[in-house]
Motif scaffolding. Sequence first.
Motif, PDB file in Angstrom:
ATOM      1  N   ALA A  62      57.749  29.873  33.778  1.00 57.89           N
ATOM      2  CA  ALA A  62      58.743  30.749  34.042  1.00 57.89           C
ATOM      3  C   ALA A  62      60.024  30.376  33.235  1.00 57.89           C
ATOM      4  O   ALA A  62      60.855  31.431  33.049  1.00 57.89           O
ATOM      5  N   GLU A  63      60.458  29.021  32.986  1.00 58.13           N
ATOM      6  CA  GLU A  63      61.540  28.825  32.185  1.00 58.13           C
ATOM      7  C   GLU A  63      61.570  29.398  30.622  1.00 58.13           C
ATOM      8  O   GLU A  63      62.508  29.392  29.994  1.00 58.13           O
ATOM      9  N   GLN A  64      60.334  30.126  30.451  1.00 56.55           N
ATOM     10  CA  GLN A  64      60.324  30.398  28.823  1.00 56.55           C
ATOM     11  C   GLN A  64      60.173  32.009  29.007  1.00 56.55           C
ATOM     12  O   GLN A  64      60.017  32.613  27.929  1.00 56.55           O
ATOM     13  N   GLU A  65      60.305  32.637  30.077  1.00 59.08           N
ATOM     14  CA  GLU A  65      60.164  33.901  30.165  1.00 59.08           C
ATOM     15  C   GLU A  65      61.100  34.901  29.402  1.00 59.08           C
ATOM     16  O   GLU A  65      61.017  36.000  28.986  1.00 59.08           O
ATOM     17  N   ALA A  66      62.422  34.237  29.155  1.00 56.35           N
ATOM     18  CA  ALA A  66      63.291  35.202  28.366  1.00 56.35           C
ATOM     19  C   ALA A  66      63.522  34.699  26.999  1.00 56.35           C
ATOM     20  O   ALA A  66      64.315  35.205  26.399  1.00 56.35           O
ATOM     21  N   ALA A  67      62.626  33.848  26.700  1.00 51.17           N
ATOM     22  CA  ALA A  67      62.659  33.190  25.191  1.00 51.17           C
ATOM     23  C   ALA A  67      61.824  34.260  24.385  1.00 51.17           C
ATOM     24  O   ALA A  67      60.754  34.715  24.859  1.00 51.17           O
TER      25      ALA A  67
END
Length: 88
Positions: free
Chosen positions: A47-52
């Motif tokens: 989830a913490e990489q969804e915008a990467a």
Amino acid sequence: MDEQEFMRGRVYGADHEDAGPRPGRAYAQLVGGPLDGLLLDITDRPAEQEAAPLALPTELGAFGPGGRALYGPLGADGRRFVWQGDTP
């Protein structure tokens, strides 16, 4: 049928013999660039990489073998990644 038309609906990185989507997996569509129309398996993406943005290895881009196509998420749902360019 050209190469791009052949690749539509296929999963990026999947075996050529079985490149279709699989039940129980989540996919995003790659939009534009050399991987346009391919599906990207995002099932296990944290989830913490969804915008990467992603740098996906491909020989179809501007830099040929060893190059990468850059894709970034489009919209809040994470179901589409738009091409941002190529890199060596």
